[in-house]
Design a protein around this motif. Structure first.
Motif, short mmCIF file in Angstrom:
data_model
loop_
_atom_site.label_atom_id
_atom_site.label_comp_id
_atom_site.label_asym_id
_atom_site.label_seq_id
_atom_site.Cartn_x
_atom_site.Cartn_y
_atom_site.Cartn_z
N LEU A 1 32.32 48.83 32.43
CA LEU A 1 33.47 47.96 32.18
C LEU A 1 34.66 48.75 31.62
O LEU A 1 35.80 48.30 31.72
CB LEU A 1 33.08 46.85 31.21
N GLU A 2 34.38 49.92 31.05
CA GLU A 2 35.46 50.72 30.46
C GLU A 2 36.46 51.20 31.51
O GLU A 2 37.62 51.51 31.17
CB GLU A 2 34.88 51.93 29.72
N VAL A 3 36.03 51.30 32.76
CA VAL A 3 36.93 51.81 33.80
C VAL A 3 37.78 50.69 34.40
O VAL A 3 38.68 50.97 35.19
CB VAL A 3 36.13 52.52 34.92
N LEU A 4 37.49 49.44 34.01
CA LEU A 4 38.25 48.32 34.54
C LEU A 4 39.54 48.12 33.76
O LEU A 4 39.62 48.49 32.57
CB LEU A 4 37.42 47.03 34.48
N PRO A 5 40.56 47.55 34.38
CA PRO A 5 41.77 47.17 33.62
C PRO A 5 41.40 46.21 32.50
O PRO A 5 40.44 45.44 32.63
CB PRO A 5 42.64 46.49 34.68
N PRO A 6 42.11 46.24 31.39
CA PRO A 6 41.76 45.39 30.24
C PRO A 6 41.62 43.91 30.60
O PRO A 6 40.73 43.24 30.05
CB PRO A 6 42.93 45.63 29.27
N VAL A 7 42.49 43.42 31.48
CA VAL A 7 42.41 41.99 31.84
C VAL A 7 41.09 41.67 32.51
O VAL A 7 40.42 40.68 32.19
CB VAL A 7 43.59 41.61 32.75
N LEU A 8 40.68 42.52 33.45
CA LEU A 8 39.42 42.29 34.15
C LEU A 8 38.23 42.46 33.21
O LEU A 8 37.23 41.75 33.32
CB LEU A 8 39.30 43.24 35.34
N ALA A 9 38.34 43.40 32.30
CA ALA A 9 37.25 43.59 31.32
C ALA A 9 37.09 42.36 30.44
O ALA A 9 35.97 41.97 30.10
CB ALA A 9 37.53 44.83 30.48
N ASP A 10 38.21 41.74 30.07
CA ASP A 10 38.14 40.51 29.27
C ASP A 10 37.52 39.36 30.08
O ASP A 10 36.73 38.58 29.55
CB ASP A 10 39.54 40.12 28.79
N VAL A 11 37.89 39.27 31.36
CA VAL A 11 37.33 38.23 32.22
C VAL A 11 35.83 38.42 32.38
O VAL A 11 35.06 37.45 32.44
CB VAL A 11 38.04 38.23 33.59
#
Length: 271
Positions: free
Chosen positions: A207-217
């Motif tokens: 999840l660390e490689v995902l954009p912050p918005v997607l990580a929150d979702v």
């Protein structure tokens, strides 16, 4: 799976000294035992039940478990296995069983008997849940005895996470069964749930490689909150807003599934 004739009226229950709650539990247990007997014929599921804990212990040994793996590393490895169990033992198996029993007319026959709708569906999910719990227990024992891995710091939290996870994915399996008309279609209709769960929990991609918005979702996808609870229980972490959010998100998935199943679940091949 033949329906069992059981007393349901108040006089019949009173004659046996049995209240409605106890009678409901007895009916559910009888149906679950019948479902478990059918599951024993599933060689693929039984192979997973036996081999997965052994495979995870072997993997941990290769990653340095014998040298003393930290609680955090063990928690990550165990939670990954829990995720796969919930997806392929609980979700996929309950979905396949629901569609198969419906095609065979078993669900329709059971619905005309004494058991309630809820009892039938819970019984359908119990064997897969029991197998998952047994696998995690076996992994904990094998890891502690063979590799001296840390045992769960908060076993009750691990258990709560497992039970919530089983409820989430059993419910999603029954929801998916609404849109699955044949057993052959299970492989296609299960893909959306499997993909979202795997990606959202970080099993396929950190999840660390995902954009912050997607990580929150991702925190609100079905598997993510369950693994948060399991990891926290394994490392002994309790309390905190993160765990409360995880529990509420998982409970919301259960509630949503129950609402959909109540209104849309099909009990007959044509219904």
């Amino acid at each position: 799976m033949p329906a069992t004739t059981l007393p349901t009226t108040a006089p019949e229950l009173a004659a046996q000294g049995e209240g409605p709650v106890r009678a409901s539990l007895r009916r559910t247990a009888a149906l679950a035992r019948a479902e478990l007997l059918l599951l024993r014929r599933n060689r693929t599921l039984m192979s997973i039940a036996v081999l997965m804990p052994l495979a995870v212990v072997a993997l941990l040994a290769g990653l340095g478990g014998e040298a003393g793996m930290t609680g955090e590393a063990a928690a990550v490895a165990v939670s990954s296995m829990v995720g796969m169990l919930l997806l392929f033992v609980v979700y996929y198996n309950v979905l396949s069983a629901a569609v198969s029993r419906r095609e065979e007319g078993v669900l329709q026959r059971l619905r005309t008997g004494e058991a309630s709708d809820g009892e039938v569906l819970v019984a359908l999910s119990l064997p897969s849940t029991a197998i998952t719990l047994a696998q995690v227990l076996l992994l904990a024992l094998l890891g502690a005895l063979a590799l001296d891995l840390p045992v769960p710091g908060d076993p009750l939290l691990v258990l709560a996470g497992l039970l919530l996870g089983a409820a989430v994915f059993a419910g999603l399996a029954l929801v998916t069964a609404v849109a699955t008309r044949t057993l052959e279609a299970v492989q296609m209709t299960s893909l959306p749930v499997l993909s979202i769960a795997v990606l959202g929990a970080g099993l396929a991609l950190p999840l660390e490689v995902l954009p912050p918005v997607l990580a929150d979702v991702a925190d609100f996808t079905p598997l993510s909150p369950v693994l948060t609870l399991v990891r926290a229980g394994w490392t002994g972490g309790t309390g905190g807003a993160e765990l409360l959010q995880a529990a509420l998100v998982a409970a919301a998935w259960v509630g949503l599934s129950v609402a959909v199943v109540r209104s849309r679940f099909r009990w007959s091949p044509r219904g």
